[in-house]
Design an enzyme around this catalytic site. Sequence first.
Site, mmCIF file in Angstrom:
data_model
loop_
_atom_site.group_PDB
_atom_site.id
_atom_site.type_symbol
_atom_site.label_atom_id
_atom_site.label_comp_id
_atom_site.label_asym_id
_atom_site.label_seq_id
_atom_site.Cartn_x
_atom_site.Cartn_y
_atom_site.Cartn_z
ATOM 1 N N ASP A 15 36.017 43.853 44.057
ATOM 2 C CA ASP A 15 37.007 42.875 43.288
ATOM 3 C C ASP A 15 37.395 43.146 41.922
ATOM 4 O OD1 ASP A 15 34.759 42.050 42.130
ATOM 5 O OD2 ASP A 15 34.592 40.033 43.287
ATOM 6 N N GLN A 16 37.869 42.214 41.499
ATOM 7 C CA GLN A 16 38.215 42.533 39.847
ATOM 8 C C GLN A 16 37.207 42.628 39.036
ATOM 9 O OE1 GLN A 16 40.805 39.625 38.396
ATOM 10 N NE2 GLN A 16 41.534 40.783 36.803
#
Length: 132
Positions: A15-16
């Site tokens: 994810d980010q």
Amino acid sequence: MESLTRIKVRYAETDQMGVVHHSVYAVYLEAARVDFLEKAGLPYHRVEARGVFFPVVELGLTFRAPARFGEEVWVRTWLERLSRRDLTFRYRVEREGVLLAEGFTRHLCQVGERAGRIPEDIYQTLSVLHLG
């Protein structure tokens, strides 16, 4: 029986924040479960070819530490519970001895389009794995 499945974390799975997204762990568990059955002599594609399926009806995960892109994780898999109609697998996702996540999946037996009993030969193979 316990199996150990190696998984290399891919960039697309993060994810980010740079850690493996929680939804990806379900994919890791599925890969490990299929590997477990293969090693046990029950290749899942052959089981399905007979019209027997084990859909996931329950999934539980507890996250302990993050996994990151490029790391190698290992999924320990074992058959925790077996009945004539369902089974439960347990999992531990680890990296170099560190517990990252642990969980379970519960599966009902489906024969054709309906819930059913696990065919006797499959049940016998699974019962040995469950006890062993």
